[in-house]
Design a protein around this motif. Structure first.
Motif, PDB file in Angstrom:
ATOM      1  N   ARG A 121      43.086  33.170  32.684  1.00 55.49           N
ATOM      2  CA  ARG A 121      41.721  33.086  33.110  1.00 55.49           C
ATOM      3  C   ARG A 121      41.800  33.525  34.903  1.00 55.49           C
ATOM      4  O   ARG A 121      41.084  34.213  35.365  1.00 55.49           O
ATOM      5  CB  ARG A 121      40.853  32.053  33.264  1.00 55.49           C
ATOM      6  N   SER A 122      42.838  33.147  35.367  1.00 59.47           N
ATOM      7  CA  SER A 122      43.106  33.464  36.847  1.00 59.47           C
ATOM      8  C   SER A 122      43.400  35.034  36.874  1.00 59.47           C
ATOM      9  O   SER A 122      43.009  35.666  37.445  1.00 59.47           O
ATOM     10  CB  SER A 122      44.319  32.685  37.410  1.00 59.47           C
ATOM     11  N   LEU A 123      44.128  35.480  35.858  1.00 63.90           N
ATOM     12  CA  LEU A 123      44.492  36.756  35.665  1.00 63.90           C
ATOM     13  C   LEU A 123      43.211  37.478  35.474  1.00 63.90           C
ATOM     14  O   LEU A 123      43.213  38.829  36.104  1.00 63.90           O
ATOM     15  CB  LEU A 123      45.473  37.136  34.753  1.00 63.90           C
ATOM     16  N   PHE A 124      42.362  37.429  34.618  1.00 67.58           N
ATOM     17  CA  PHE A 124      41.263  37.841  34.422  1.00 67.58           C
ATOM     18  C   PHE A 124      40.512  38.116  35.926  1.00 67.58           C
ATOM     19  O   PHE A 124      39.766  38.946  35.942  1.00 67.58           O
ATOM     20  CB  PHE A 124      40.204  36.976  33.301  1.00 67.58           C
ATOM     21  N   GLY A 125      40.410  36.958  36.480  1.00 66.42           N
ATOM     22  CA  GLY A 125      39.672  36.842  37.742  1.00 66.42           C
ATOM     23  C   GLY A 125      40.157  38.082  38.755  1.00 66.42           C
ATOM     24  O   GLY A 125      39.437  39.027  39.398  1.00 66.42           O
ATOM     25  N   LEU A 126      41.558  38.210  38.646  1.00 65.37           N
ATOM     26  CA  LEU A 126      41.982  39.237  39.413  1.00 65.37           C
ATOM     27  C   LEU A 126      41.566  40.743  39.354  1.00 65.37           C
ATOM     28  O   LEU A 126      41.505  41.640  39.657  1.00 65.37           O
ATOM     29  CB  LEU A 126      43.645  39.113  39.574  1.00 65.37           C
ATOM     30  N   GLN A 127      41.927  40.709  37.884  1.00 69.06           N
ATOM     31  CA  GLN A 127      41.724  42.096  37.205  1.00 69.06           C
ATOM     32  C   GLN A 127      40.103  42.477  37.434  1.00 69.06           C
ATOM     33  O   GLN A 127      39.870  43.644  37.507  1.00 69.06           O
ATOM     34  CB  GLN A 127      42.031  41.966  35.770  1.00 69.06           C
ATOM     35  N   ARG A 128      39.121  41.616  37.208  1.00 64.01           N
ATOM     36  CA  ARG A 128      37.721  41.607  37.323  1.00 64.01           C
ATOM     37  C   ARG A 128      37.372  42.219  38.944  1.00 64.01           C
ATOM     38  O   ARG A 128      36.781  43.103  38.952  1.00 64.01           O
ATOM     39  CB  ARG A 128      37.085  40.457  37.159  1.00 64.01           C
ATOM     40  N   ARG A 129      38.197  41.603  39.898  1.00 68.86           N
ATOM     41  CA  ARG A 129      38.061  42.057  41.153  1.00 68.86           C
ATOM     42  C   ARG A 129      38.659  43.529  41.423  1.00 68.86           C
ATOM     43  O   ARG A 129      37.877  44.371  41.923  1.00 68.86           O
ATOM     44  CB  ARG A 129      38.764  41.163  42.147  1.00 68.86           C
ATOM     45  N   PHE A 173      40.972  40.495  27.858  1.00 70.19           N
ATOM     46  CA  PHE A 173      40.091  40.414  28.950  1.00 70.19           C
ATOM     47  C   PHE A 173      38.483  40.785  28.373  1.00 70.19           C
ATOM     48  O   PHE A 173      37.629  40.449  28.589  1.00 70.19           O
ATOM     49  CB  PHE A 173      40.266  41.588  30.130  1.00 70.19           C
ATOM     50  N   ILE A 198      41.854  33.185  41.288  1.00 68.57           N
ATOM     51  CA  ILE A 198      40.590  33.045  41.166  1.00 68.57           C
ATOM     52  C   ILE A 198      40.013  33.236  39.858  1.00 68.57           C
ATOM     53  O   ILE A 198      40.394  34.426  39.109  1.00 68.57           O
ATOM     54  CB  ILE A 198      39.879  34.347  42.173  1.00 68.57           C
ATOM     55  N   ASP A 199      39.354  32.383  39.361  1.00 67.88           N
ATOM     56  CA  ASP A 199      38.807  32.377  37.935  1.00 67.88           C
ATOM     57  C   ASP A 199      37.486  33.046  37.745  1.00 67.88           C
ATOM     58  O   ASP A 199      36.389  32.227  38.306  1.00 67.88           O
ATOM     59  CB  ASP A 199      38.727  31.247  37.133  1.00 67.88           C
ATOM     60  N   ILE A 200      37.270  34.250  37.601  1.00 68.40           N
ATOM     61  CA  ILE A 200      35.789  34.738  37.641  1.00 68.40           C
ATOM     62  C   ILE A 200      34.987  34.492  36.384  1.00 68.40           C
ATOM     63  O   ILE A 200      33.811  34.025  36.136  1.00 68.40           O
ATOM     64  CB  ILE A 200      35.766  36.374  37.996  1.00 68.40           C
TER      65      ILE A 200
END
Lengths: 152, 152
Positions: free
Chosen positions: A22-30, B25, B149-151
């Motif tokens: 989920r952290s990686l998802f967050g980075l990718q979302r950004r 993702f 960062i968990d988005i």
DNA sequence: TATTGTTATACTCTATAACTATA
DNA sequence: TATAGTTATAGAGTATAACAATA
């Protein structure tokens, strides 16, 4: 049920892995949001563009974007006004319209992909062997889940 | 930007893994959108709620959501009107306001997490040993990237 | 001078309901 | 009757520019 001799269970190790994912998802979302902004695309428009690697019926696009059909009408209206896509009526079912990228749309999609389809820098810290192992595990996880849909 | 000139060489195995990760993702993004909809939250509101595990300055929230400060004003206005958060002026810097979850906000955040923090079913197809290996690799990938960062 | 948060504006997204044309 | 796509509407997200308070 059990496909092997080992315990197949979502234990604490899975919860741990998932938190990291989920952290990686967050980075990718950004990355995705910044890329979209740089290309003057709203996030939803950028997401739609990424879906359109092949022509798609409007309702399939709505399903993939997890939104209502009516939203897709306006979304595609604006992409069409910018010359990025065209609507093409289906031969099989005259209710259906397929959304097809224009050359300009394909080009913009490629530029989007340049931003989001490149692995994060941290990937380089894995050995080639580890990267292969990782790919194997991910394939296992994704196996016959409902479709490899790339949103970001 | 992270698309700088120093291109680290990541091999075909990494590209393969990354493509699989992007599929994952996509699945998770869909889960997130559906969960938000079920809890009567707009995606941006749900994202903000997830960020607020601890109190955060408005501008930090804007950074994490990759949007302008001015958007956060309206976003927090609406969450505050629903009794999910409150603004708390900072002691250190009188320009700064921290956003803090109320009890209702914390409760709703927990319900969001029940939807998105659970690993996908496919995870159960990995052995416990494989899950541990996976966690190790992800930790390596995330190491000293700019913040977990968990988005979604 | 620079930064934090706000306001005002314009455009886009999103959900719902009602409508059409097909099936 | 059911489905694909559209329209109309209302509320929310988003970027930009300008502003007040603070640093």
């Amino acid at each position: 049920m059990e496909t092997g001799t080992e315990t197949l269970e979502v234990g604490p190790a899975a919860a741990d892995s998932w938190a990291l994912l989920r952290s990686l998802f967050g980075l990718q979302r950004r990355r995705f949001l910044i890329a979209a902004s740089e290309l003057d695309l709203h996030p939803a428009q950028a997401g739609a563009l990424l879906q359109l690697g092949a022509p798609l019926p409007m309702n399939e696009l709505a399903y993939r974007l997890a939104c209502d059909n009516s939203n897709v009408t306006g979304l595609i209206d604006r992409l069409e006004a910018r010359g990025l896509v065209v609507r093409r009526p289906s031969f099989d079912d005259r209710r259906v319209k397929h959304v097809v990228l224009t050359d300009a749309g394909r080009e913009l999609r490629e530029r989007m992909l340049e931003h989001v389809a490149r692995p994060t820098p941290g990937f380089a810290r894995l050995t080639a062997a580890a990267q292969l192992q990782l790919a194997g595990m991910l394939r296992r996880i994704l196996d016959d889940d409902p479709g490899g849909i790339d949103i970001t």
